[in-house]
Design a protein around this motif. Sequence first.
Motif, PDB file in Angstrom:
ATOM      1  N   ARG A  19       0.719  -1.709   0.221  1.00 29.89           N
ATOM      2  CA  ARG A  19      -0.018   0.205  -0.238  1.00 29.89           C
ATOM      3  C   ARG A  19       0.547   1.269   0.263  1.00 29.89           C
ATOM      4  O   ARG A  19       1.803   1.034   0.772  1.00 29.89           O
ATOM      5  CB  ARG A  19      -0.837  -0.103   1.267  1.00 29.89           C
ATOM      6  CG  ARG A  19      -2.030  -1.362   1.116  1.00 29.89           C
ATOM      7  CD  ARG A  19      -3.287  -1.074   2.622  1.00 29.89           C
ATOM      8  NE  ARG A  19      -4.221  -2.174   2.097  1.00 29.89           N
ATOM      9  CZ  ARG A  19      -5.301  -1.587   1.437  1.00 29.89           C
ATOM     10  NH1 ARG A  19      -5.247  -0.693   0.800  1.00 29.89           N
ATOM     11  NH2 ARG A  19      -5.913  -2.742   1.215  1.00 29.89           N
ATOM     12  N   CYS A  20       0.350   2.027  -0.744  1.00 29.44           N
ATOM     13  CA  CYS A  20       0.758   3.612  -0.646  1.00 29.44           C
ATOM     14  C   CYS A  20       1.534   3.967   0.946  1.00 29.44           C
ATOM     15  O   CYS A  20       0.012   3.831   1.616  1.00 29.44           O
ATOM     16  CB  CYS A  20       0.317   4.482  -1.506  1.00 29.44           C
ATOM     17  SG  CYS A  20       1.062   6.365  -1.191  1.00 29.44           S
ATOM     18  N   GLU A  21       2.412   4.288   0.946  1.00 25.79           N
ATOM     19  CA  GLU A  21       2.902   4.891   2.175  1.00 25.79           C
ATOM     20  C   GLU A  21       2.430   6.609   2.608  1.00 25.79           C
ATOM     21  O   GLU A  21       2.187   7.045   3.867  1.00 25.79           O
ATOM     22  CB  GLU A  21       4.596   4.759   2.930  1.00 25.79           C
ATOM     23  CG  GLU A  21       4.459   3.619   2.904  1.00 25.79           C
ATOM     24  CD  GLU A  21       6.279   3.969   3.360  1.00 25.79           C
ATOM     25  OE1 GLU A  21       6.858   2.069   2.843  1.00 25.79           O
ATOM     26  OE2 GLU A  21       6.831   4.517   3.210  1.00 25.79           O
ATOM     27  N   ILE A  22       1.393   6.991   1.577  1.00 23.50           N
ATOM     28  CA  ILE A  22       0.924   7.893   1.468  1.00 23.50           C
ATOM     29  C   ILE A  22      -0.492   8.284   1.761  1.00 23.50           C
ATOM     30  O   ILE A  22      -1.352   8.289   2.577  1.00 23.50           O
ATOM     31  CB  ILE A  22       1.841   9.032   0.540  1.00 23.50           C
ATOM     32  CG1 ILE A  22       2.407   9.861   1.301  1.00 23.50           C
ATOM     33  CG2 ILE A  22       0.645  10.889   0.983  1.00 23.50           C
ATOM     34  CD1 ILE A  22       3.667  10.798   0.050  1.00 23.50           C
ATOM     35  N   CYS A  23      -1.189   7.682   0.459  1.00 20.52           N
ATOM     36  CA  CYS A  23      -2.560   7.824   1.273  1.00 20.52           C
ATOM     37  C   CYS A  23      -3.332   6.234   1.059  1.00 20.52           C
ATOM     38  O   CYS A  23      -3.829   6.454   1.084  1.00 20.52           O
ATOM     39  CB  CYS A  23      -2.821   8.387  -0.128  1.00 20.52           C
ATOM     40  SG  CYS A  23      -2.762   6.859  -1.528  1.00 20.52           S
ATOM     41  N   GLY A  24      -2.194   5.408   1.181  1.00 21.73           N
ATOM     42  CA  GLY A  24      -3.059   4.618   1.126  1.00 21.73           C
ATOM     43  C   GLY A  24      -3.339   3.390   0.769  1.00 21.73           C
ATOM     44  O   GLY A  24      -4.083   2.598   1.353  1.00 21.73           O
ATOM     45  N   THR A  30       5.684   4.489  -2.560  1.00 23.29           N
ATOM     46  CA  THR A  30       4.280   5.175  -2.157  1.00 23.29           C
ATOM     47  C   THR A  30       3.145   4.756  -3.784  1.00 23.29           C
ATOM     48  O   THR A  30       4.458   4.313  -4.882  1.00 23.29           O
ATOM     49  CB  THR A  30       4.720   6.591  -2.271  1.00 23.29           C
ATOM     50  OG1 THR A  30       5.000   7.518  -3.640  1.00 23.29           O
ATOM     51  CG2 THR A  30       4.919   7.237  -1.386  1.00 23.29           C
ATOM     52  N   CYS A  31       2.533   5.033  -4.242  1.00 23.15           N
ATOM     53  CA  CYS A  31       2.244   5.450  -5.628  1.00 23.15           C
ATOM     54  C   CYS A  31       2.247   6.201  -6.142  1.00 23.15           C
ATOM     55  O   CYS A  31       2.954   7.425  -6.041  1.00 23.15           O
ATOM     56  CB  CYS A  31       0.683   5.022  -5.168  1.00 23.15           C
ATOM     57  SG  CYS A  31       0.430   6.629  -4.967  1.00 23.15           S
ATOM     58  N   ASN A  32       2.286   6.294  -7.313  1.00 21.15           N
ATOM     59  CA  ASN A  32       2.199   6.629  -8.390  1.00 21.15           C
ATOM     60  C   ASN A  32       2.185   8.802  -8.653  1.00 21.15           C
ATOM     61  O   ASN A  32       2.302   9.175  -8.675  1.00 21.15           O
ATOM     62  CB  ASN A  32       2.013   6.213  -9.958  1.00 21.15           C
ATOM     63  CG  ASN A  32       2.950   6.855 -11.522  1.00 21.15           C
ATOM     64  OD1 ASN A  32       4.061   6.896 -11.424  1.00 21.15           O
ATOM     65  ND2 ASN A  32       2.241   6.167 -12.021  1.00 21.15           N
ATOM     66  N   ASP A  33       0.947   8.209  -7.614  1.00 22.21           N
ATOM     67  CA  ASP A  33      -0.021   9.876  -7.908  1.00 22.21           C
ATOM     68  C   ASP A  33       0.501  10.785  -7.166  1.00 22.21           C
ATOM     69  O   ASP A  33       1.367  11.497  -6.929  1.00 22.21           O
ATOM     70  CB  ASP A  33      -1.355   9.459  -7.234  1.00 22.21           C
ATOM     71  CG  ASP A  33      -1.976   9.190  -8.617  1.00 22.21           C
ATOM     72  OD1 ASP A  33      -3.539   9.022  -7.997  1.00 22.21           O
ATOM     73  OD2 ASP A  33      -1.642   9.546 -10.035  1.00 22.21           O
ATOM     74  N   CYS A  34       1.095   9.628  -5.190  1.00 24.21           N
ATOM     75  CA  CYS A  34       1.438  10.456  -4.271  1.00 24.21           C
ATOM     76  C   CYS A  34       3.102  10.829  -4.615  1.00 24.21           C
ATOM     77  O   CYS A  34       3.516  11.754  -3.759  1.00 24.21           O
ATOM     78  CB  CYS A  34       1.640   9.252  -2.980  1.00 24.21           C
ATOM     79  SG  CYS A  34       0.091   9.746  -2.868  1.00 24.21           S
ATOM     80  N   SER A  35       3.939  10.289  -5.364  1.00 25.42           N
ATOM     81  CA  SER A  35       5.174  10.175  -5.727  1.00 25.42           C
ATOM     82  C   SER A  35       5.540  11.887  -5.562  1.00 25.42           C
ATOM     83  O   SER A  35       6.726  12.189  -5.860  1.00 25.42           O
ATOM     84  CB  SER A  35       5.693   9.195  -6.972  1.00 25.42           C
ATOM     85  OG  SER A  35       5.081   9.813  -7.949  1.00 25.42           O
TER      86      SER A  35
HETATM   87 ZN   LIG Z   1      -0.530   6.997  -2.376  1.00 22.54          ZN
END
Ligand SMILES: [Zn+2]
Length: 158
Positions: free
Chosen positions: A2-7, A26-31
Motif C-alpha cells: 500500500r502507498c505509504e502516503i495515501c494508503g 508510494t503510489c504513482n500519484d503521491c510520488s
Molecule cells: Zn498514494
Amino acid sequence: MRCEICGKKVIGKPVRTKIENSIMLTCNDCSKFGKVQREPPKPQRGPGSRPPAGRRQSFRSQEPTHEVIEDYQNVIRKAREKMGWSREDLGEKIYEKVSVIHRLESGKMVPDLKLARKLERSLKVTLLEKTDQAQMDDLRGAHMQKATIGDIARIKKG
Ligand SMILES: [Zn+2]
C-alpha cells in the motif's frame, strides 16, 4: 503493498519517493509530492572484493630458469660410485665439505644452481632440467610486444 502516503493499494511497483528526507514507497500519484528516487544502485564491487587483477605476477627474472631434478641424490651417488670416488673425493673435486656431499646424497640438501653445475661437470651427469619458467623466458620476446610501459620498466628494473 500500500502507498505509504495515501494508503491506496499500489498496483505494480511502488515509487520510491523522497519526502522530507525520508524515503517512502508510494503510489504513482503521491510520488509527485516528493522527489522520486532512482532504484538503489547495484552494490558496486567494493575494494575488498576486487580480484587481484592489478597485481600481476612480476617477472621472476632472478629465479633460476633451471631446477634440480627430483632424483638428484641418487644420480649424484650413483655417478660418484661409478667414478670410484668416495664422498671425500667428490668433496675435494668440487671444493665442498664432505658434509655437503652427505647431505646431497641423503636428499637433505638440494644443490643450488652453482653447486649443481659443479656436480654436473665433475660427475658427467645431468642434475638440472629446464622449468616452465625457462620456457616463459624464451617467449619473453613475444611478451615484450604486448607489455605495457609499466611492465617494461619492471623488467628493466628486475
Ligand atoms: Zn498514494
